[in-house]
Design a protein around this motif. Structure first.
Motif, PDB file in Angstrom:
ATOM      1  N   GLY A  64       5.160  -2.118   8.520  1.00 28.42           N
ATOM      2  CA  GLY A  64       6.452  -2.431   8.196  1.00 28.42           C
ATOM      3  C   GLY A  64       7.297  -1.103   7.422  1.00 28.42           C
ATOM      4  O   GLY A  64       7.062  -0.046   7.818  1.00 28.42           O
ATOM      5  N   GLY A  65       8.244  -1.505   6.686  1.00 33.39           N
ATOM      6  CA  GLY A  65       9.048  -0.548   6.048  1.00 33.39           C
ATOM      7  C   GLY A  65       9.279  -0.826   4.402  1.00 33.39           C
ATOM      8  O   GLY A  65       9.204  -1.771   4.115  1.00 33.39           O
ATOM      9  N   VAL A  66       9.592   0.206   3.738  1.00 33.82           N
ATOM     10  CA  VAL A  66      10.081   0.240   2.360  1.00 33.82           C
ATOM     11  C   VAL A  66      11.467   1.174   2.088  1.00 33.82           C
ATOM     12  O   VAL A  66      11.534   1.969   2.812  1.00 33.82           O
ATOM     13  N   GLY A  67      11.882   1.026   1.145  1.00 33.30           N
ATOM     14  CA  GLY A  67      12.796   1.733   0.651  1.00 33.30           C
ATOM     15  C   GLY A  67      13.148   1.775  -0.926  1.00 33.30           C
ATOM     16  O   GLY A  67      12.371   0.978  -1.785  1.00 33.30           O
ATOM     17  N   PRO A  68      14.158   2.467  -1.420  1.00 34.78           N
ATOM     18  CA  PRO A  68      14.486   2.298  -2.770  1.00 34.78           C
ATOM     19  C   PRO A  68      14.730   0.779  -3.172  1.00 34.78           C
ATOM     20  O   PRO A  68      15.253   0.046  -2.330  1.00 34.78           O
ATOM     21  N   VAL A  69      14.380   0.462  -4.610  1.00 32.01           N
ATOM     22  CA  VAL A  69      14.438  -0.813  -5.047  1.00 32.01           C
ATOM     23  C   VAL A  69      15.777  -1.312  -4.733  1.00 32.01           C
ATOM     24  O   VAL A  69      16.810  -0.401  -5.289  1.00 32.01           O
ATOM     25  N   ASP A  70      16.181  -2.485  -4.192  1.00 28.23           N
ATOM     26  CA  ASP A  70      17.675  -2.880  -3.875  1.00 28.23           C
ATOM     27  C   ASP A  70      18.253  -1.949  -2.870  1.00 28.23           C
ATOM     28  O   ASP A  70      19.362  -2.049  -2.588  1.00 28.23           O
ATOM     29  N   GLY A  71      17.468  -1.022  -2.219  1.00 28.41           N
ATOM     30  CA  GLY A  71      18.068  -0.457  -0.945  1.00 28.41           C
ATOM     31  C   GLY A  71      17.580  -0.770   0.352  1.00 28.41           C
ATOM     32  O   GLY A  71      16.767  -1.652   0.450  1.00 28.41           O
ATOM     33  N   SER A  72      17.801  -0.269   1.383  1.00 29.78           N
ATOM     34  CA  SER A  72      17.357  -0.557   2.578  1.00 29.78           C
ATOM     35  C   SER A  72      15.945  -0.179   2.795  1.00 29.78           C
ATOM     36  O   SER A  72      15.695   1.114   2.750  1.00 29.78           O
ATOM     37  N   PRO A  73      15.124  -0.861   3.543  1.00 31.09           N
ATOM     38  CA  PRO A  73      13.642  -0.826   3.731  1.00 31.09           C
ATOM     39  C   PRO A  73      13.424   0.315   5.152  1.00 31.09           C
ATOM     40  O   PRO A  73      13.081  -0.275   6.104  1.00 31.09           O
ATOM     41  N   ASP A  74      13.922   1.586   5.029  1.00 32.10           N
ATOM     42  CA  ASP A  74      14.052   2.328   6.319  1.00 32.10           C
ATOM     43  C   ASP A  74      13.000   3.399   6.472  1.00 32.10           C
ATOM     44  O   ASP A  74      13.094   3.989   7.349  1.00 32.10           O
ATOM     45  N   THR A  75      12.099   3.369   5.487  1.00 28.45           N
ATOM     46  CA  THR A  75      10.877   4.574   5.605  1.00 28.45           C
ATOM     47  C   THR A  75       9.658   3.514   6.019  1.00 28.45           C
ATOM     48  O   THR A  75       9.468   2.434   5.457  1.00 28.45           O
ATOM     49  N   PRO A  76       8.897   4.129   7.035  1.00 26.33           N
ATOM     50  CA  PRO A  76       7.877   3.279   7.381  1.00 26.33           C
ATOM     51  C   PRO A  76       6.613   3.124   6.564  1.00 26.33           C
ATOM     52  O   PRO A  76       6.423   4.172   5.575  1.00 26.33           O
ATOM     53  N   CYS A  77       5.969   2.146   6.423  1.00 26.88           N
ATOM     54  CA  CYS A  77       4.929   1.937   5.638  1.00 26.88           C
ATOM     55  C   CYS A  77       3.777   1.105   6.066  1.00 26.88           C
ATOM     56  O   CYS A  77       4.144   0.224   6.854  1.00 26.88           O
ATOM     57  N   SER A  78       2.713   1.573   5.986  1.00 32.77           N
ATOM     58  CA  SER A  78       1.619   0.780   6.620  1.00 32.77           C
ATOM     59  C   SER A  78       0.230   0.841   5.961  1.00 32.77           C
ATOM     60  O   SER A  78      -0.132   1.703   4.920  1.00 32.77           O
ATOM     61  N   MET A  79      -0.637  -0.406   5.971  1.00 37.83           N
ATOM     62  CA  MET A  79      -1.885  -0.394   5.388  1.00 37.83           C
ATOM     63  C   MET A  79      -3.081  -0.853   6.066  1.00 37.83           C
ATOM     64  O   MET A  79      -2.728  -1.495   7.093  1.00 37.83           O
ATOM     65  N   SER A  80      -4.104  -0.190   6.046  1.00 33.46           N
ATOM     66  CA  SER A  80      -5.494  -0.244   6.808  1.00 33.46           C
ATOM     67  C   SER A  80      -6.357  -0.521   5.793  1.00 33.46           C
ATOM     68  O   SER A  80      -6.944   0.101   5.149  1.00 33.46           O
ATOM     69  N   LEU A  81      -6.565  -1.774   5.644  1.00 31.17           N
ATOM     70  CA  LEU A  81      -7.547  -2.334   4.545  1.00 31.17           C
ATOM     71  C   LEU A  81      -8.767  -3.216   5.148  1.00 31.17           C
ATOM     72  O   LEU A  81      -8.708  -3.685   6.269  1.00 31.17           O
ATOM     73  N   THR A  82      -9.683  -2.985   4.202  1.00 28.64           N
ATOM     74  CA  THR A  82     -10.972  -4.004   4.404  1.00 28.64           C
ATOM     75  C   THR A  82     -11.236  -4.879   3.243  1.00 28.64           C
ATOM     76  O   THR A  82     -11.167  -4.408   2.212  1.00 28.64           O
ATOM     77  N   LEU A  83     -11.174  -6.009   3.569  1.00 28.10           N
ATOM     78  CA  LEU A  83     -11.161  -7.352   2.501  1.00 28.10           C
ATOM     79  C   LEU A  83     -12.662  -7.858   2.623  1.00 28.10           C
ATOM     80  O   LEU A  83     -13.217  -7.970   3.785  1.00 28.10           O
ATOM     81  N   SER A  84     -13.224  -7.991   1.304  1.00 24.91           N
ATOM     82  CA  SER A  84     -14.755  -8.288   1.094  1.00 24.91           C
ATOM     83  C   SER A  84     -14.751  -9.323   0.143  1.00 24.91           C
ATOM     84  O   SER A  84     -13.969  -9.436  -0.789  1.00 24.91           O
TER      85      SER A  84
END
Length: 796
Positions: free
Chosen positions: A599-619
């Motif tokens: 997905g994407g994130v950006g400054p709080v109350d701003g446009s989320p135009d920076t890519p962001c990803s997570m690769s997690l292991t849930l256990s």
């Protein structure tokens, strides 16, 4: 050179002494022998007395230093006076150092009265010739008398009855002096068998009585209210009856007795309120004393005013012998029978034990099955419970209505987790969880204290239940049950045979001492206690048809297996107290799968135009973790160039499933499905945090709601820098989080399938409830036409 000459001279003197004795001994006394062997006359306080009374007084003087009162009479039991297993070891050492009396520790546990130790010691010396004993002394131990073999009293020796009085008549001389010849397979001490026969005869001297009125009791005497079962029974009596309860408590006076009772209740998580105090009367007394240690006036008043007598108090110690326990467990029960038969007729409800069946090889343990052969019971506790129950059966012939209630292992409370730290079952459960091993056994006959207490109180309050025998053992656990329960809790155990498990457990306890499990170490080292354990582990499943019928007739909760769910709170408290060990984050996970989001994130109350990803292991470490915390462990990486050019590592991560039961925030319309909290570190050592939420709303995009995560990120100790949304790709959800589930490889194939199905069913149910919540709320709002819409709803 002088030291060498002295040693040579001492050795020559010892050889000369031995040779002189072999030629006839020329009238040497024990004191003379000790003086000749040690090279000089010992101090008077160290001289070995030749008279039994003198030796008993000397032993009592030494033993008195190891009991709270600071003194001990020769005919008093060391353990009844407050001695412990630890102080017993110290006593054995002191007797040898100060008196030259070598006593085996098992001999102290068998009968801890100084007078008995003295008689045993002197009698053992009498069965060995002076030549043999002194020759052994010279050759092996030049400074002390040779050790006495334990339990060396011959079959014809009869210990004198403890505390004889008018209210506890001693048996006729013919009975007390009758020699007992045990069969070849007998394992009990002959002198114990003789004493048991004498104690059974005491029941024949109880008063005759009529049948009590078949009415629920209004005035009850309860002993053992400061104990684990007794304290729970006190509260159940107050909750489920109108009875006023007189609690007999061992203490110096009423104030001390009341304080002791209050401390016991609070220790087990039970209320100690003004209402409880209003409905009880605390009586300082002692079941080991004639007439319970009460004054004659109080005894007579109780005899004419009580409606019921409930005997719970007992000395529970698997190391002590019959002689040491009989005062509390046998004579105390007979004193309560005397009170029940005196004055107004009243029933006696006696807490016995499934230990009355603790014979190796016994075929069945039904409520009306024959008890064990007394000569095949080894542990003093088993013998005293057998003797008390059999004696009270004789009391039934005098018209006394006696109800025998037999718990097995009494487990912790299913809701509060309160447990008995000195109970053998608690020690074994702790060792199972801590060492991840269990001994092979057939059945464990155990039930939680709350169920046992409730059934006992129901029997006390129901006249139709009086006068029968009940097994309060619940639903037996098999070895497979226990292994499966522990695997469910994330504790995968290996099964050893009994001897292998015992040796391994002792080695672990020695390498890493655990003060709370010291008593278990002593049990595992005691030959007598080991016989008890062997009988318990190899015994059959107890049956309880009459108890089941009573429970059904009174509408009580039926017995259920004391499984992982029932033991949950107890195991948590065991872990908090340092006895058990729950699964940790660093342990091999019970179940795990991967989760990928983009997905994407950006400054709080701003446009989320920076890519962001997570690769997690849930256990999860165990299903216990889900049931108690609804929490999943997280590890993996977060890639967010807006924070750092390199991926951030998850130092610690948690996901809570339906936090706060999915209740929305105030005036909110979104119900929480999941909450993520990750602690992140970057390549330069910087620390960050990520907070994420999945929400359910009354919208048609239900599938996306389960995959979309609203996130906020910030540096540790600072507010959020970035905000946005990441989503699990639809094509990877089923592949990773359903088909890609991995399970601990130590489980069998069947257990792995069960683990997957359990997780999917539990997680699916939680998600279903979470997604249904907003729709149910919307439907309720539509039907509630009287309620005006809020401003938020008007602009929805």
């Amino acid at each position: 050179m002088r030291e060498v000459n002295e040693n040579v001279s001492a050795g020559a003197d010892q050889r000369a002494t031995a040779e002189a004795i072999e030629r006839g001994g020329v009238g040497l006394t024990v004191s003379d022998l000790l003086a000749r062997v040690t090279g000089s006359a010992p101090p008077a306080r160290n001289a070995l007395p030749r008279d039994a009374d003198e030796l008993a007084a000397a032993i009592a003087a030494v033993a008195g230093r190891f009991v709270p009162a600071g003194h001990l009479s020769p005919d008093a039991d060391f353990f009844d006076a407050g001695g412990t297993s630890v102080s017993a070891v110290e006593l054995v050492s002191a007797l040898e150092d100060e008196l030259g009396v070598s006593v085996d520790l098992d001999e102290v546990f068998a009968d801890a009265r100084p007078v008995a130790l003295a008689k045993s010691r002197l009698h053992a010396r009498g069965t060995t010739t002076a030549v043999q004993e002194t020759a052994e002394l010279v050759e092996t131990r030049p400074t002390v008398v040779a050790a006495v073999p334990p339990h060396s009293t011959p079959p014809t020796a009869v210990p004198e009855p403890v505390d004889p009085s008018a209210t506890r008549p001693t048996p006729p001389p013919a009975v007390a002096a009758r020699p007992h010849s045990a069969p070849p397979h007998s394992t009990a001490r002959p002198e114990d068998l003789t004493q048991i026969l004498a104690d059974l005869a005491l029941a024949d001297r109880l008063p005759f009585t009529a049948s009590p009125d078949p009415l629920p009791p209004r005035r009850v005497l309860l002993t053992g209210a400061t104990g684990f079962l007794g304290s729970h029974m006190l509260l159940d009596l107050l909750r489920h009856s109108d009875a006023h309860v007189h609690c007999l408590v061992r203490a110096a006076d009423e104030e001390a007795a009341t304080a002791r009772l209050g401390e016991a209740l609070k220790k087990y998580g039970l209320p100690w309120s003004s209402e409880v105090r209003r409905r009880i009367t605390v009586l300082p007394g002692d079941i080991r004393r004639p007439r319970l240690g009460l004054s004659d006036d109080l005894w007579n008043t109780l005899a004419h005013e009580l409606d019921s007598v409930v005997g719970v108090a007992a000395a529970v110690d698997f190391l002590r012998g019959y002689q040491s326990l009989r005062g509390s467990n046998v004579l105390g029960a007979l004193t309560l029978a005397e009170l029940a038969a005196t004055g107004r007729p009243k029933p006696l409800h006696h807490i016995s034990s499934i230990a009355v069946f603790n014979e190796v090889g016994i075929p069945s343990m039904g409520e009306d099955d024959p008890l064990a052969h007394i000569d095949r019971l080894v542990a003093g506790y088993d013998q005293t419970k057998w003797a008390a129950e059999v004696a009270l059966r004789r009391a039934r012939d005098h018209g006394l209505v006696v109800t025998a209630l037999r718990p097995g292992g009494i487990g912790g409370h299913t809701r509060t987790g309160a447990y008995n730290p000195q109970d053998l079952s608690s020690g074994l459960i702790s060792a199972f969880g801590r060492f991840r091993t269990v001994p092979a056994f057939r059945y464990l006959n155990a039930a939680p204290v709350d169920w046992v207490s409730r059934v006992v109180v129901a029997a006390v309050c129901e006249p139709d239940a009086w006068g029968f025998d009940y097994n309060l053992t619940g639903v037996p656990n098999t070895l497979d049950d226990v292994v499966g329960d522990m695997a469910f809790g994330g504790m995968h155990v290996r099964v050893h045979d009994w001897d292998e498990w015992r040796v391994d457990a002792l080695a672990r306890l020695e390498a890493e001492p655990i003060p709370e499990l010291t008593f278990l170490s002593r049990v595992l080292q005691s030959p007598t206690a080991l016989k008890l354990c062997e009988a318990t582990l190899k015994g059959p499943a107890a049956t309880a048809d009459r108890t089941t019928q009573l429970v059904e007739a009174l509408g009580l909760p039926p017995a259920a297996r004391y499984d992982a769910r029932a033991q949950l709170k107890t195991f948590e408290r065991l872990a908090d107290d340092g006895l058990a060990r729950l699964p940790q984050k660093d342990d091999q996970p019970y179940l795990w799968f991967t989760e990928t989001t983009r997905g994407g994130v950006g400054p709080v109350d701003g446009s989320p135009d920076t890519p962001c990803s997570m690769s997690l292991t849930l256990s999860i470490a165990s299903m216990h973790q889900l049931v108690t915390e609804r929490r999943v462990d997280v590890r993996g990486e977060v890639t967010c160039p807006a924070l750092h050019p390199e991926p951030l590592t998850v130092a610690r991560g948690d996901i809570w499933i339906r936090p706060e039961e999915g209740i929305p925030h105030r005036h909110g319309l979104r119900h929480q499905l999941l909450r993520y909290r990750l602690e992140l570190t970057d390549a330069d050592g910087g620390r960050w945090w990520l907070e994420g939420h999945k929400y359910a709303r009354a919208r048609r995009d239900v599938w996306r709601q389960t995959r979309a995560l609203t996130v906020e990120l910030g540096r540790e100790g600072e507010p959020a820098h970035l905000a946005g949304e990441v989503v699990v790709p639809a094509e990877s959800y089923v592949r990773d989080q359903i088909d890609g589930i991995k399970v601990d490889p130590r489980l069998t194939g069947q257990e792995k399938r069960a683990a997957k199905l359990t997780w999917l069913a539990w997680f699916g149910l939680e998600m279903g409830r979470g997604l249904l919540g907003p729709f149910a709320r919307a439907a309720a709002d539509l039907l509630d036409l009287r309620r005006p819409q809020t401003p938020t709803e008007q602009h929805r």
